[in-house]
Design a protein around this motif. Structure first.
Motif, PDB file in Angstrom:
ATOM      1  N   ALA A  97       4.492  35.214   4.036  1.00  0.00           N
ATOM      2  CA  ALA A  97       3.585  34.108   4.382  1.00  0.00           C
ATOM      3  C   ALA A  97       4.334  33.136   5.283  1.00  0.00           C
ATOM      4  O   ALA A  97       5.244  32.443   4.843  1.00  0.00           O
ATOM      5  CB  ALA A  97       3.090  33.414   3.117  1.00  0.00           C
ATOM      6  N   LYS A 155       3.332  30.521   7.416  1.00  0.00           N
ATOM      7  CA  LYS A 155       2.801  29.265   7.969  1.00  0.00           C
ATOM      8  C   LYS A 155       3.937  28.265   8.196  1.00  0.00           C
ATOM      9  O   LYS A 155       4.844  28.151   7.377  1.00  0.00           O
ATOM     10  CB  LYS A 155       1.727  28.672   7.054  1.00  0.00           C
ATOM     11  N   ASN A 189      -1.839  31.579   8.302  1.00  0.00           N
ATOM     12  CA  ASN A 189      -2.973  30.775   7.843  1.00  0.00           C
ATOM     13  C   ASN A 189      -3.774  30.161   8.975  1.00  0.00           C
ATOM     14  O   ASN A 189      -4.898  29.718   8.754  1.00  0.00           O
ATOM     15  CB  ASN A 189      -2.489  29.623   6.961  1.00  0.00           C
ATOM     16  N   ILE A 224      -4.456  34.984   6.242  1.00  0.00           N
ATOM     17  CA  ILE A 224      -4.560  34.621   4.824  1.00  0.00           C
ATOM     18  C   ILE A 224      -5.056  33.187   4.619  1.00  0.00           C
ATOM     19  O   ILE A 224      -5.043  32.672   3.507  1.00  0.00           O
ATOM     20  CB  ILE A 224      -3.200  34.808   4.092  1.00  0.00           C
ATOM     21  N   MET A 281      -8.464  39.687  -2.703  1.00  0.00           N
ATOM     22  CA  MET A 281      -7.342  38.744  -2.656  1.00  0.00           C
ATOM     23  C   MET A 281      -7.717  37.539  -3.507  1.00  0.00           C
ATOM     24  O   MET A 281      -8.893  37.180  -3.588  1.00  0.00           O
ATOM     25  CB  MET A 281      -7.127  38.327  -1.195  1.00  0.00           C
ATOM     26  N   MET A 307      -6.004  33.496  -4.869  1.00  0.00           N
ATOM     27  CA  MET A 307      -4.931  32.502  -5.010  1.00  0.00           C
ATOM     28  C   MET A 307      -4.865  32.067  -6.472  1.00  0.00           C
ATOM     29  O   MET A 307      -3.815  32.062  -7.073  1.00  0.00           O
ATOM     30  CB  MET A 307      -5.233  31.257  -4.171  1.00  0.00           C
ATOM     31  N   MET A 357       2.237  34.651  -5.403  1.00  0.00           N
ATOM     32  CA  MET A 357       3.013  33.949  -4.400  1.00  0.00           C
ATOM     33  C   MET A 357       4.421  33.744  -4.967  1.00  0.00           C
ATOM     34  O   MET A 357       4.774  34.353  -5.973  1.00  0.00           O
ATOM     35  CB  MET A 357       2.322  32.614  -4.059  1.00  0.00           C
ATOM     36  N   THR A 358       5.197  32.876  -4.326  1.00  0.00           N
ATOM     37  CA  THR A 358       6.597  32.715  -4.740  1.00  0.00           C
ATOM     38  C   THR A 358       6.768  32.541  -6.258  1.00  0.00           C
ATOM     39  O   THR A 358       7.576  33.220  -6.880  1.00  0.00           O
ATOM     40  CB  THR A 358       7.242  31.526  -3.995  1.00  0.00           C
ATOM     41  N   ARG A 387       2.042  37.872  -1.578  1.00  0.00           N
ATOM     42  CA  ARG A 387       2.197  37.030  -0.376  1.00  0.00           C
ATOM     43  C   ARG A 387       3.254  35.971  -0.672  1.00  0.00           C
ATOM     44  O   ARG A 387       3.021  35.056  -1.457  1.00  0.00           O
ATOM     45  CB  ARG A 387       0.859  36.375  -0.025  1.00  0.00           C
ATOM     46  N   ILE A 388       4.412  36.118  -0.070  1.00  0.00           N
ATOM     47  CA  ILE A 388       5.545  35.264  -0.420  1.00  0.00           C
ATOM     48  C   ILE A 388       6.037  34.508   0.807  1.00  0.00           C
ATOM     49  O   ILE A 388       6.326  35.109   1.845  1.00  0.00           O
ATOM     50  CB  ILE A 388       6.659  36.117  -1.049  1.00  0.00           C
ATOM     51  N   GLY A 389       6.106  33.178   0.673  1.00  0.00           N
ATOM     52  CA  GLY A 389       6.597  32.337   1.762  1.00  0.00           C
ATOM     53  C   GLY A 389       7.924  31.678   1.410  1.00  0.00           C
ATOM     54  O   GLY A 389       8.976  32.020   1.936  1.00  0.00           O
ATOM     55  N   THR A 390       7.862  30.733   0.476  1.00  0.00           N
ATOM     56  CA  THR A 390       9.026  29.901   0.146  1.00  0.00           C
ATOM     57  C   THR A 390      10.259  30.717  -0.240  1.00  0.00           C
ATOM     58  O   THR A 390      11.369  30.406   0.195  1.00  0.00           O
ATOM     59  CB  THR A 390       8.652  28.936  -1.004  1.00  0.00           C
ATOM     60  N   ARG A 445       9.022  24.553   2.611  1.00  0.00           N
ATOM     61  CA  ARG A 445       8.401  24.064   3.842  1.00  0.00           C
ATOM     62  C   ARG A 445       8.624  22.567   3.963  1.00  0.00           C
ATOM     63  O   ARG A 445       8.675  21.863   2.980  1.00  0.00           O
ATOM     64  CB  ARG A 445       6.884  24.368   3.825  1.00  0.00           C
TER      65      ARG A 445
HETATM   66  C1  LIG Z   1       1.427  29.664   1.711  1.00  0.00           C
HETATM   67  C2  LIG Z   1       0.688  30.787   1.113  1.00  0.00           C
HETATM   68  C3  LIG Z   1       1.336  31.758   0.336  1.00  0.00           C
HETATM   69  C4  LIG Z   1       2.813  31.712   0.003  1.00  0.00           C
HETATM   70  O1  LIG Z   1       3.128  30.587  -0.755  1.00  0.00           O
HETATM   71  P1  LIG Z   1       4.629  30.379  -1.291  1.00  0.00           P
HETATM   72  O2  LIG Z   1       4.439  29.565  -2.518  1.00  0.00           O
HETATM   73  O3  LIG Z   1       5.354  29.648  -0.214  1.00  0.00           O
HETATM   74  O4  LIG Z   1       5.198  31.709  -1.566  1.00  0.00           O
HETATM   75  C5  LIG Z   1       0.577  32.803  -0.160  1.00  0.00           C
HETATM   76  N1  LIG Z   1      -0.741  32.895   0.075  1.00  0.00           N
HETATM   77  C6  LIG Z   1      -1.398  31.978   0.801  1.00  0.00           C
HETATM   78  C7  LIG Z   1      -2.852  32.148   1.027  1.00  0.00           C
HETATM   79  C8  LIG Z   1      -0.699  30.902   1.333  1.00  0.00           C
HETATM   80  O5  LIG Z   1      -1.380  29.989   2.055  1.00  0.00           O
END
Ligand SMILES: *Cc1c(COP(=O)(O)O)cnc(C)c1O
Length: 219
Positions: free
Chosen positions: A24, A26, A47, A68, A150, A152, A193-194, A209-212, A218
Motif C-alpha cells: 500500500a 499512498k 489510493n 484500493i 475486499m 477494511m 493491513m499492517t 495490503r501492507i503499507g506502514t 506515514r
Molecule cells: C493505507 C491502506 C492500507 C495499508 O495500511 P497500513 O496500516 O499502513 O498497513 C491498506 N488498505 C487500504 C485500503 C489503505 O488505504
C-alpha cells in the motif's frame, strides 16, 4: 531503522506462498516503491488516481497496480488505463462506468467488491447483505470480471477487534462462491493491513495490503 528491502523480505518470508502481498503505497515516492519491487513486491496498491499516475509513469509495469482507495466516477477513465485491478467497487453505478470505459479501450477489468463489514454509516463499501445482488449485477457486465472481495473493517482497537469483520467478510465470500455466477471467479479475499494481517490470514485472507510495515510511518 530497517530498510524497505529488509521489511519486504521479512514479510514475504512470513507469508504463505499462496498469499498475495499488496504494498500500500499512498504518499510514497516512486523511488521507495521501486525499492519494494526490487525486494520482491509484485503488486502496488494506490489510493489516489493522480498519485498512481505519477508512480505508474515512473515505474510502469514492473509491478501490477491495484486501486484500493475510494474511486469517483469521474476518475474511472484514467483509472482503467493504469490499474490491473480495482479492489473497491461498491456500487453498480461505479461498476457500469468501469465497464463502459474498459469497452472503449478493449480491456476487461478485474474487480473486487468492497464490503462495509462493520456496517458503518458514512463508510465506503457495500453492506454484507447487499453483496450478493451487486455480484449478480456485475456478473452481467462483459468488461468487468468479479474476482473476490475486499474489506477494511472499523479502524479502532487492536488486531483482535478486526477478527469479527474478517469472519463476516469470509462468510459473504463463501456465499458468493456458492452462487456459481457466470463470469465471476471468486479467487481473492483481500483483508488485513499492517496491524491486522496475521488475524486476517487466520480468517482466510489470501491478499493482504501492507503499507506502514513496508515503508515506515506515514508523515
Ligand atoms: C493505507 C491502506 C492500507 C495499508 O495500511 P497500513 O496500516 O499502513 O498497513 C491498506 N488498505 C487500504 C485500503 C489503505 O488505504
Amino acid at each position: 531503522m530497517s530498510s524497505i528491502k529488509e521489511n519486504v523480505r521479512c514479510i514475504l518470508n512470513e507469508l504463505p506462498p499462496t498469499v498475495y502481498l499488496v504494498a500500500a503505497a499512498k504518499t510514497r515516492m516512486p523511488i521507495e516503491i521501486e525499492e519494494a519491487i526490487d525486494a520482491g513486491v509484485r503488486i502496488i496498491g494506490e489510493n489516489y488516481v493522480q498519485e498512481a499516475e505519477e508512480a505508474h509513469l515512473a515505474i510502469g509495469n514492473l509491478a501490477q497496480w491495484h486501486f484500493i482507495g475510494h474511486l469517483q466516477t469521474n476518475k474511472v477513465k484514467k483509472a482503467v488505463e493504469i490499474f490491473d485491478m480495482i479492489e473497491t467497487v461498491d456500487s453498480l453505478e461505479l461498476a457500469c462506468e468501469i465497464d463502459k470505459r474498459c469497452k472503449q479501450i478493449g480491456k476487461v477489468m478485474s474487480v473486487l467488491i468492497e464490503v462495509n463489514s462493520g456496517c458503518e454509516s458514512q463508510k465506503s463499501g457495500v453492506l454484507p447483505e447487499a453483496v450478493a445482488s451487486l455480484a449478480e449485477a456485475i456478473s452481467a457486465l462483459s468488461n468487468v470480471r468479479l474476482m473476490g472481495l475486499m474489506t477494511m473493517g472499523p479502524q479502532v482497537g487492536g488486531p483482535e477487534d478486526s477478527r469479527p469483520y474478517f469472519v463476516a467478510t469470509r462468510r459473504v465470500f463463501e456465499e458468493i462462491v456458492l452462487l456459481h455466477l457466470p463470469n465471476v471467479e471468486m479467487k481473492y479475499l483481500s483483508m488485513g493491513m499492517t496491524n491486522s494481517y496475521r488475524v486476517a490470514l487466520e480468517e482466510g485472507a489470501n491478499m493482504v495490503r501492507i503499507g506502514t510495515l513496508i515503508f515506515g510511518e506515514r508523515d
